[in-house]
Design a protein around this motif. Sequence first.
Motif, PDB file in Angstrom:
ATOM      1  N   PRO A 119       0.837  -1.200   0.000  1.00 36.27           N
ATOM      2  CA  PRO A 119       0.000   0.000   0.000  1.00 36.27           C
ATOM      3  C   PRO A 119       0.874   1.253   0.000  1.00 36.27           C
ATOM      4  O   PRO A 119       2.099   1.167   0.192  1.00 36.27           O
ATOM      5  CB  PRO A 119      -0.765  -0.125   1.321  1.00 36.27           C
ATOM      6  CG  PRO A 119       0.201  -0.833   2.228  1.00 36.27           C
ATOM      7  CD  PRO A 119       1.013  -1.750   1.367  1.00 36.27           C
ATOM      8  N   LEU A 120       0.274   2.388  -0.220  1.00 36.94           N
ATOM      9  CA  LEU A 120       0.914   3.701  -0.029  1.00 36.94           C
ATOM     10  C   LEU A 120       2.216   3.863  -0.818  1.00 36.94           C
ATOM     11  O   LEU A 120       3.167   4.490  -0.346  1.00 36.94           O
ATOM     12  CB  LEU A 120       1.156   3.932   1.478  1.00 36.94           C
ATOM     13  CG  LEU A 120      -0.128   3.931   2.323  1.00 36.94           C
ATOM     14  CD1 LEU A 120       0.190   3.747   3.793  1.00 36.94           C
ATOM     15  CD2 LEU A 120      -0.927   5.209   2.096  1.00 36.94           C
ATOM     16  N   ALA A 121       2.238   3.271  -2.018  1.00 36.11           N
ATOM     17  CA  ALA A 121       3.478   3.286  -2.802  1.00 36.11           C
ATOM     18  C   ALA A 121       3.904   4.709  -3.155  1.00 36.11           C
ATOM     19  O   ALA A 121       5.085   5.037  -3.132  1.00 36.11           O
ATOM     20  CB  ALA A 121       3.293   2.449  -4.058  1.00 36.11           C
ATOM     21  N   LYS A 122       2.934   5.562  -3.486  1.00 35.37           N
ATOM     22  CA  LYS A 122       3.310   6.928  -3.888  1.00 35.37           C
ATOM     23  C   LYS A 122       3.761   7.753  -2.687  1.00 35.37           C
ATOM     24  O   LYS A 122       4.585   8.650  -2.826  1.00 35.37           O
ATOM     25  CB  LYS A 122       2.134   7.620  -4.580  1.00 35.37           C
ATOM     26  CG  LYS A 122       1.996   7.224  -6.024  1.00 35.37           C
ATOM     27  CD  LYS A 122       1.201   8.286  -6.746  1.00 35.37           C
ATOM     28  CE  LYS A 122       0.589   7.745  -8.002  1.00 35.37           C
ATOM     29  NZ  LYS A 122      -0.489   8.619  -8.472  1.00 35.37           N
ATOM     30  N   VAL A 123       3.199   7.465  -1.520  1.00 35.40           N
ATOM     31  CA  VAL A 123       3.659   8.182  -0.317  1.00 35.40           C
ATOM     32  C   VAL A 123       5.146   7.873  -0.118  1.00 35.40           C
ATOM     33  O   VAL A 123       5.942   8.753   0.202  1.00 35.40           O
ATOM     34  CB  VAL A 123       2.840   7.766   0.926  1.00 35.40           C
ATOM     35  CG1 VAL A 123       3.422   8.390   2.189  1.00 35.40           C
ATOM     36  CG2 VAL A 123       1.375   8.155   0.761  1.00 35.40           C
ATOM     37  N   ARG A 124       5.511   6.617  -0.375  1.00 30.05           N
ATOM     38  CA  ARG A 124       6.899   6.190  -0.160  1.00 30.05           C
ATOM     39  C   ARG A 124       7.864   7.006  -1.026  1.00 30.05           C
ATOM     40  O   ARG A 124       8.887   7.477  -0.558  1.00 30.05           O
ATOM     41  CB  ARG A 124       7.028   4.697  -0.455  1.00 30.05           C
ATOM     42  CG  ARG A 124       8.432   4.157  -0.251  1.00 30.05           C
ATOM     43  CD  ARG A 124       8.470   2.641  -0.149  1.00 30.05           C
ATOM     44  NE  ARG A 124       8.028   2.172   1.159  1.00 30.05           N
ATOM     45  CZ  ARG A 124       6.904   1.499   1.386  1.00 30.05           C
ATOM     46  NH1 ARG A 124       6.110   1.189   0.391  1.00 30.05           N
ATOM     47  NH2 ARG A 124       6.572   1.127   2.601  1.00 30.05           N
ATOM     48  N   VAL A 125       7.526   7.176  -2.323  1.00 28.08           N
ATOM     49  CA  VAL A 125       8.487   7.831  -3.231  1.00 28.08           C
ATOM     50  C   VAL A 125       8.322   9.355  -3.257  1.00 28.08           C
ATOM     51  O   VAL A 125       9.144  10.054  -3.830  1.00 28.08           O
ATOM     52  CB  VAL A 125       8.329   7.308  -4.682  1.00 28.08           C
ATOM     53  CG1 VAL A 125       8.687   5.842  -4.755  1.00 28.08           C
ATOM     54  CG2 VAL A 125       6.940   7.565  -5.246  1.00 28.08           C
ATOM     55  N   SER A 126       7.255   9.835  -2.633  1.00 29.05           N
ATOM     56  CA  SER A 126       6.926  11.254  -2.795  1.00 29.05           C
ATOM     57  C   SER A 126       7.979  12.171  -2.190  1.00 29.05           C
ATOM     58  O   SER A 126       8.684  11.787  -1.246  1.00 29.05           O
ATOM     59  CB  SER A 126       5.574  11.546  -2.140  1.00 29.05           C
ATOM     60  OG  SER A 126       5.686  11.349  -0.755  1.00 29.05           O
ATOM     61  N   GLY A 127       8.041  13.371  -2.751  1.00 25.50           N
ATOM     62  CA  GLY A 127       8.951  14.395  -2.240  1.00 25.50           C
ATOM     63  C   GLY A 127      10.378  13.880  -2.152  1.00 25.50           C
ATOM     64  O   GLY A 127      11.094  14.198  -1.205  1.00 25.50           O
ATOM     65  N   GLY A 128      10.781  13.059  -3.132  1.00 26.33           N
ATOM     66  CA  GLY A 128      12.131  12.519  -3.126  1.00 26.33           C
ATOM     67  C   GLY A 128      12.379  11.607  -1.917  1.00 26.33           C
ATOM     68  O   GLY A 128      13.477  11.572  -1.382  1.00 26.33           O
ATOM     69  N   GLY A 129      11.308  10.884  -1.469  1.00 25.88           N
ATOM     70  CA  GLY A 129      11.458   9.959  -0.332  1.00 25.88           C
ATOM     71  C   GLY A 129      11.243  10.631   1.016  1.00 25.88           C
ATOM     72  O   GLY A 129      11.341   9.988   2.056  1.00 25.88           O
ATOM     73  N   ARG A 130      10.932  11.951   0.975  1.00 21.79           N
ATOM     74  CA  ARG A 130      10.727  12.669   2.251  1.00 21.79           C
ATOM     75  C   ARG A 130       9.247  12.882   2.540  1.00 21.79           C
ATOM     76  O   ARG A 130       8.860  13.214   3.632  1.00 21.79           O
ATOM     77  CB  ARG A 130      11.419  14.034   2.201  1.00 21.79           C
ATOM     78  CG  ARG A 130      12.928  13.955   2.097  1.00 21.79           C
ATOM     79  CD  ARG A 130      13.572  15.265   2.509  1.00 21.79           C
ATOM     80  NE  ARG A 130      13.189  16.387   1.668  1.00 21.79           N
ATOM     81  CZ  ARG A 130      13.061  17.636   2.098  1.00 21.79           C
ATOM     82  NH1 ARG A 130      13.263  17.929   3.367  1.00 21.79           N
ATOM     83  NH2 ARG A 130      12.743  18.608   1.263  1.00 21.79           N
TER      84      ARG A 130
END
Length: 418
Positions: free
Chosen positions: A40-51
Motif C-alpha cells: 500500500p501507499l506506494a506513492k507516499v513512499r516515493v513522494s517528495g524525493g522519499g521525504r
Amino acid sequence: MENVDILVIGGGAAGYFGAITAAQARPSTRVVIVERGNQPLAKVRVSGGGRCNVTHGCFEPRPLSTRYPRGARALLSAFSRFQPADTVRWFEERGVPLKTEPDGRMFPITDDSETVIACLEREARNAGVELRLRSPVEVLRPVPSGGWFAKIGTSNAHEIHAKRVLLATGGWRSGALSTALEQLGHEILPPVPSLFTFHINERWVRELAGLAVPKVEVSVPGTKLRETGPVLFTHWGLSGPAILRLSAWGARELAEVDYQFELRLKWIPEQNAETVAQTFQRTRESQPGKAVENTPLFQLPARLWEQLVVEAGIEPGERWNQLPRNKALELGDRLLQTELPVTGKSMHKDEFVTCGGISLKQIDFKTMESRVSSGLHFAGEVLDVDGITGGFNFQAAWTTGWLAGHAMARDFNPLSTT
Ligand SMILES: Cc1cc2nc3c(=O)[nH]c(=O)nc-3n(C[C@H](O)[C@H](O)[C@H](O)COP(=O)(O)OP(=O)(O)OC[C@H]3O[C@@H](n4cnc5c(N)ncnc54)[C@H](O)[C@@H]3O)c2cc1C
C-alpha cells in the motif's frame, strides 16, 4: 460472497485516510481496503524525493484553494472542514510532527516518508481496518436491493458485497472500472499529465544544465499562462517551480498542442525596455572599457548573462563603449523576452499528478458521494482535482478522504458479516 460495511478500493493516501476516518468514527463498522499492488501507499513512499511533502503551510481555505488548477471551487468548502492545519494536527497527535520549509512545503521532521507510512498503517491496524493486497477490483456495480457488488481479480475471483464504497484508485487509466462508472452515468474527464518539465533542444540551454535562476517570468504567448518563480536549467531543457506551475495550469492546453509551443522567458521580471536602456547607459559610462560578456547586470548568473550576450550577436571582447545600438537593443530584447521552442515534456521526478478524472459536478463535496450513484464515494486523484507542486496534491487526498470517511460512517447500520 463476503459482506463488508465499507469497501475502500485503492490503498493510497486518500483510501487510507478515508478508511481510518470511517473506522475511527464508527468502530463497529467493518472496513476493508483492497489494493491492486503488492504494497500500500506506494506513492507516499516515493513522494517528495522519499521525504513525503505531506502538505503545505497555507492555512486559509481561500488562498489555499487558488493552488488548484482544477477543483478550486469545490475544494474551498471542503477546506473549511479539513485543511492543512488539521492535517498537521492529525499527524502530530499520532506522533508525526511536521516542519515547514522556507517555500511552505511541509515534511515529517524525520525527512523520511516511511514515518508517514508507518503512522497510517498503525492507525489503520488499530482501528481494525483490513487490508487485502494483490486485489484489483475488476467489476463494480450497484445491487438492486442496496449496496454494491465488487469482483476482485479475474481468475478465482473473490466477490464482495459492501454497503458503501470509496473509490480511491488514483490517476485515471481506461479499464473495466472506468467503463462501469461511465455506464452508471459518470463523466470522466480525459486524463492528461500535470507537473512536468519542458524539453528544449537549444544547445546553449543544455550547456547551462544545473544552473538555477531565482526569479524568472515564464509565459506562453497567445495564452493566459504566466508564472513567476525559480527556473532550473536541466540536461534536457527547463524545470523548477515556475515551469512546473506553468505545466499544471496549462496541463490541458499544452497537451492539445502535443507539448510543442513557444516559451517566453523574461529573465528580469521587474524591468522594462526603459529601465534596461537606462542601466545599459549607466554601465557604458561607469565601465566603458569592460567587455559586455564580463559585466553581468541585474544580478543575473554570469553563465546565463554570457549566453544571452552571445545570443544577442555580441562578439567576445566587445566593450560597452563600442556596443552598437542595434546590439544593445537585441540584448535588451533577450533579457526581456527570450523565446524558446518547447519540443516535448518529461515527468518531474519528485512529484507528478494527473489532470482529469471524475467530473466534480457529479460529486457532493460535503460527503464526497456521487450524485448519480448513491453509496459510492470518491476521494483523491481519481477526481478531476489537482494542485500545483508543494504538498497540495496530498492535501486534496487527505481532505477528500477525511470527508468521505466521515460521511460513510455517519448513520451507519453495520451489516452482519458472513
Ligand atoms: C513520484 C511522485 C511523487 C509525488 N510527491 C508528492 C509530494 O511530495 N506531495 C504531494 O502533495 N503530492 C505528491 N505526489 C502526488 C501524490 O502522490 C498523489 O496526488 C496522491 O498519491 C494521490 O493519492 P490517491 O490515494 O488518490 O492515489 P494513489 O496514491 O495513486 O493511490 C491509488 C491506489 O489505488 C490502487 N488501485 C488502482 N486501481 C485499483 C483497482 N482497480 N483495484 C484496487 N486498487 C487499485 C493503486 O494501486 C494505488 O495504490 C507525487 C506523485 C508521484 C508520482
